[in-house]
Design a protein around this motif. Structure first.
Motif, PDB file in Angstrom:
ATOM      1  N   PHE A 116      24.705  38.338  47.012  1.00 19.18           N
ATOM      2  CA  PHE A 116      25.908  39.109  46.671  1.00 19.18           C
ATOM      3  C   PHE A 116      27.067  38.181  46.359  1.00 19.18           C
ATOM      4  O   PHE A 116      27.771  38.344  45.361  1.00 19.18           O
ATOM      5  N   LEU A 117      27.264  37.163  47.196  1.00 20.52           N
ATOM      6  CA  LEU A 117      28.354  36.220  46.977  1.00 20.52           C
ATOM      7  C   LEU A 117      28.166  35.445  45.681  1.00 20.52           C
ATOM      8  O   LEU A 117      29.097  35.280  44.897  1.00 20.52           O
ATOM      9  N   LYS A 118      26.948  34.988  45.449  1.00 19.72           N
ATOM     10  CA  LYS A 118      26.699  34.216  44.239  1.00 19.72           C
ATOM     11  C   LYS A 118      26.942  35.069  42.992  1.00 19.72           C
ATOM     12  O   LYS A 118      27.543  34.618  42.018  1.00 19.72           O
ATOM     13  N   ARG A 119      26.500  36.315  43.029  1.00 21.19           N
ATOM     14  CA  ARG A 119      26.667  37.206  41.881  1.00 21.19           C
ATOM     15  C   ARG A 119      28.141  37.445  41.589  1.00 21.19           C
ATOM     16  O   ARG A 119      28.580  37.406  40.436  1.00 21.19           O
ATOM     17  N   ASN A 120      28.938  37.671  42.647  1.00 21.20           N
ATOM     18  CA  ASN A 120      30.356  37.940  42.454  1.00 21.20           C
ATOM     19  C   ASN A 120      31.130  36.689  42.064  1.00 21.20           C
ATOM     20  O   ASN A 120      32.074  36.751  41.280  1.00 21.20           O
ATOM     21  N   LEU A 121      30.722  35.548  42.599  1.00 17.27           N
ATOM     22  CA  LEU A 121      31.380  34.302  42.225  1.00 17.27           C
ATOM     23  C   LEU A 121      31.118  33.964  40.761  1.00 17.27           C
ATOM     24  O   LEU A 121      31.999  33.484  40.056  1.00 17.27           O
ATOM     25  N   GLU A 122      29.907  34.238  40.292  1.00 17.11           N
ATOM     26  CA  GLU A 122      29.564  33.938  38.912  1.00 17.11           C
ATOM     27  C   GLU A 122      30.369  34.782  37.931  1.00 17.11           C
ATOM     28  O   GLU A 122      30.611  34.385  36.798  1.00 17.11           O
ATOM     29  N   LYS A 123      30.807  35.959  38.378  1.00 17.97           N
ATOM     30  CA  LYS A 123      31.610  36.818  37.514  1.00 17.97           C
ATOM     31  C   LYS A 123      33.027  36.297  37.351  1.00 17.97           C
ATOM     32  O   LYS A 123      33.734  36.675  36.424  1.00 17.97           O
ATOM     33  N   THR A 124      33.449  35.418  38.256  1.00 22.45           N
ATOM     34  CA  THR A 124      34.848  35.012  38.282  1.00 22.45           C
ATOM     35  C   THR A 124      35.101  33.593  37.782  1.00 22.45           C
ATOM     36  O   THR A 124      36.239  33.157  37.726  1.00 22.45           O
ATOM     37  N   ALA A 125      34.039  32.869  37.464  1.00 25.62           N
ATOM     38  CA  ALA A 125      34.229  31.484  37.034  1.00 25.62           C
ATOM     39  C   ALA A 125      33.331  31.152  35.864  1.00 25.62           C
ATOM     40  O   ALA A 125      32.163  31.502  35.857  1.00 25.62           O
ATOM     41  N   ASN A 126      33.899  30.482  34.875  1.00 24.45           N
ATOM     42  CA  ASN A 126      33.119  30.054  33.722  1.00 24.45           C
ATOM     43  C   ASN A 126      32.645  28.636  33.998  1.00 24.45           C
ATOM     44  O   ASN A 126      33.335  27.661  33.716  1.00 24.45           O
ATOM     45  N   VAL A 127      31.452  28.535  34.590  1.00 22.21           N
ATOM     46  CA  VAL A 127      30.972  27.258  35.087  1.00 22.21           C
ATOM     47  C   VAL A 127      29.724  26.830  34.324  1.00 22.21           C
ATOM     48  O   VAL A 127      28.837  27.638  34.095  1.00 22.21           O
ATOM     49  N   MET A 128      29.672  25.569  33.934  1.00 23.80           N
ATOM     50  CA  MET A 128      28.487  25.057  33.252  1.00 23.80           C
ATOM     51  C   MET A 128      27.313  25.023  34.215  1.00 23.80           C
ATOM     52  O   MET A 128      27.441  24.597  35.358  1.00 23.80           O
ATOM     53  N   SER A 129      26.164  25.486  33.753  1.00 22.20           N
ATOM     54  CA  SER A 129      24.990  25.598  34.616  1.00 22.20           C
ATOM     55  C   SER A 129      24.458  24.244  35.049  1.00 22.20           C
ATOM     56  O   SER A 129      23.752  24.144  36.048  1.00 22.20           O
ATOM     57  N   ASP A 130      24.800  23.171  34.298  1.00 23.17           N
ATOM     58  CA  ASP A 130      24.279  21.852  34.637  1.00 23.17           C
ATOM     59  C   ASP A 130      25.291  21.017  35.419  1.00 23.17           C
ATOM     60  O   ASP A 130      25.185  19.802  35.489  1.00 23.17           O
ATOM     61  N   ARG A 131      26.282  21.667  36.003  1.00 24.54           N
ATOM     62  CA  ARG A 131      27.287  20.937  36.785  1.00 24.54           C
ATOM     63  C   ARG A 131      26.615  20.138  37.902  1.00 24.54           C
ATOM     64  O   ARG A 131      25.820  20.663  38.667  1.00 24.54           O
TER      65      ARG A 131
ATOM     66  N   GLY B 268      43.419  34.387  52.674  1.00 26.82           N
ATOM     67  CA  GLY B 268      42.315  35.329  52.798  1.00 26.82           C
ATOM     68  C   GLY B 268      42.284  36.315  51.653  1.00 26.82           C
ATOM     69  O   GLY B 268      41.219  36.654  51.124  1.00 26.82           O
ATOM     70  N   PHE B 269      43.460  36.775  51.244  1.00 19.71           N
ATOM     71  CA  PHE B 269      43.553  37.703  50.117  1.00 19.71           C
ATOM     72  C   PHE B 269      43.054  37.042  48.834  1.00 19.71           C
ATOM     73  O   PHE B 269      42.292  37.643  48.066  1.00 19.71           O
ATOM     74  N   CYS B 270      43.483  35.811  48.582  1.00 15.47           N
ATOM     75  CA  CYS B 270      43.038  35.090  47.386  1.00 15.47           C
ATOM     76  C   CYS B 270      41.528  34.867  47.408  1.00 15.47           C
ATOM     77  O   CYS B 270      40.841  35.067  46.393  1.00 15.47           O
ATOM     78  N   TYR B 271      41.001  34.453  48.549  1.00 12.53           N
ATOM     79  CA  TYR B 271      39.569  34.198  48.702  1.00 12.53           C
ATOM     80  C   TYR B 271      38.783  35.479  48.440  1.00 12.53           C
ATOM     81  O   TYR B 271      37.840  35.496  47.640  1.00 12.53           O
TER      82      TYR B 271
ATOM     83  N   LYS C  34      36.144  40.682  43.337  1.00  9.78           N
ATOM     84  CA  LYS C  34      37.337  40.964  42.529  1.00  9.78           C
ATOM     85  C   LYS C  34      37.488  42.439  42.174  1.00  9.78           C
ATOM     86  O   LYS C  34      38.563  42.873  41.755  1.00  9.78           O
ATOM     87  N   ASN C  35      36.424  43.232  42.314  1.00  7.68           N
ATOM     88  CA  ASN C  35      36.480  44.637  41.909  1.00  7.68           C
ATOM     89  C   ASN C  35      36.920  45.583  43.026  1.00  7.68           C
ATOM     90  O   ASN C  35      36.976  46.794  42.823  1.00  7.68           O
ATOM     91  N   LYS C  36      37.223  45.030  44.186  1.00  8.58           N
ATOM     92  CA  LYS C  36      37.613  45.877  45.311  1.00  8.58           C
ATOM     93  C   LYS C  36      39.036  45.582  45.747  1.00  8.58           C
ATOM     94  O   LYS C  36      39.449  44.421  45.817  1.00  8.58           O
ATOM     95  N   LYS C  37      39.780  46.633  46.036  1.00 13.54           N
ATOM     96  CA  LYS C  37      41.114  46.469  46.598  1.00 13.54           C
ATOM     97  C   LYS C  37      40.963  46.248  48.096  1.00 13.54           C
ATOM     98  O   LYS C  37      40.610  47.161  48.842  1.00 13.54           O
ATOM     99  N   PRO C  38      41.197  45.033  48.580  1.00 15.19           N
ATOM    100  CA  PRO C  38      40.921  44.728  49.987  1.00 15.19           C
ATOM    101  C   PRO C  38      41.927  45.357  50.945  1.00 15.19           C
ATOM    102  O   PRO C  38      43.088  45.569  50.599  1.00 15.19           O
TER     103      PRO C  38
END
Length: 356
Positions: A8-23, A184-187, A193-197
């Motif tokens: 779940f964390l990996k899926r949501n993190l991937e939605k929020t960052a444009n990261v090269m797969s070979d980093r 904590g709010f930023c994290y 990102k799709n939920k109002k905490p």
């Protein structure tokens, strides 16, 4: 080895960052900290590398002992190196001793490496005090943040909550708690990102006049900021697992006691259930009938899968594993560190705070 929480964390993190797969990712690992080290660290690394084969790991500690255990236990660890360190930090060492006399320790050298190398982080099961002090020394703090906080996920009925601080700061001010709330709010906004905490402060009651003075001060500061839109007030410890609150703010003393108490109760319940179902043939048959549901419950409350707390607020990635973590738990701490590096989580937090 990795659970729905990791996915779940990996899926949501991937939605929020444009990261090269070979980093290219490197993790500096304190091989000597915590109970049953270095074996538990090395075995945990072996488990982690089964999934993340391209990650380079650098072990810091007694080189002879590390290499001997890898050989004796026939551990399949590739793409690694060992940096020999001679000094040992104990839980009894004070700040002056750590800073002046333990510069060749695995924690000191590991954090130094993580600071000096791009796309790297640090993981340790060692002394919380040493990790906090040396993390601040090597990595420094984000502008506007006075202290780092140990931040981790705790399970609840719906999924998980984010909680901080879990042991970095015994004595805090209302201003410190407000900064924890901000981080904590930023994290949370990054990982989900799709939920109002919903944000709350851990307290002995929900009434506005309950609790110590610094808790009241923190509540007032939150109410005077943009966070008031998300603030639900004080939350009692018995409501932590309800899912009512997504971000739980606490001083480190209270948070650490809460976390360890919850882990102890979880272990008590699961061990007693095992004994009950082994008492008779009927009980064993009953277990088989509900085995799938019980395994899901066990995974949901299993502290191992939530192991790996970040010291949020630093200009770098420093992850604290439980001192008594087993190899599987330590592998989850490594996975947390890997995700933080890969997705540039810390940089996103910095940018989020600067843009507030």
């Amino acid at each position: 080895m990795f659970t729905r929480v990791d996915k779940f964390l990996k899926r949501n993190l991937e939605k929020t960052a444009n990261v090269m797969s070979d980093r290219h990712v490197e993790i500096a690992i304190d091989a000597m900290g915590g109970e049953n080290s270095p074996y538990k660290v090395l075995k945990g690394t072996e488990i982690f590398l089964q999934k993340e084969k391209k990650t380079k790991v650098i072990f810091f500690g007694n080189e002879d002992e590390i290499n001997l255990i890898i050989k004796q236990k026939k551990l399949n660890i590739s793409n690694f190196e060992v940096v020999n360190t001679n000094d040992v930090i104990t839980d009894e060492d004070n700040v002056n001793t750590i800073l002046r006399s333990k510069k060749n320790s695995s924690i000191y050298k590991g954090l130094e490496y993580a600071k000096d190398n791009l796309n790297s982080g640090f993981v340790s099961s060692g002394s919380t005090a040493a990790i906090m002090v040396l993390s601040r020394l090597h990595m420094g703090m984000i502008d506007g943040i006075d202290r780092p906080a140990i931040c981790s996920l705790v399970p609840n009925k719906k999924n998980y909550s984010l909680m901080l601080d879990l042991g970095a700061n015994v004595n805090v001010s209302g201003s410190n708690l407000f900064q924890f709330a901000l981080m904590g709010f930023c994290y949370f906004s990054i990982i989900n990102k799709n939920k109002k905490p919903r944000l709350g402060i851990l307290n002995i009651g929900t009434e506005n006049n309950k609790g110590l003075e610094f808790l009241q001060e923190a509540a007032d500061l939150i109410q005077s900021s943009f966070l008031k839109e998300y603030f639900i007030g004080f939350i009692e410890p018995n409501r932590i697992t309800s899912g009512k609150c997504d971000i739980i703010i606490s001083d480190g003393y209270t948070g650490n006691i809460m976390l360890k108490s919850a882990e102890g109760i979880s272990n008590f319940i699961t061990s007693n259930l095992k004994e009950i179902f082994n008492k008779s043939l009927i009980n064993k048959i009953s277990y088989k009938l509900i085995e799938k549901d019980l395994n899901l419950l066990k995974q949901q409350v299993n502290p191992d899968i939530y192991n790996g707390a970040t010291l949020i607020g630093l200009n770098g990635i420093s992850v604290k594993s439980h001192g008594n973590a087993n190899p599987i738990a330590f592998s989850h701490a490594l996975n947390q560190c890997h995700n933080f590096i890969k997705q540039e989580l810390n940089m996103q937090i910095i940018k989020s705070i600067k843009n507030l």
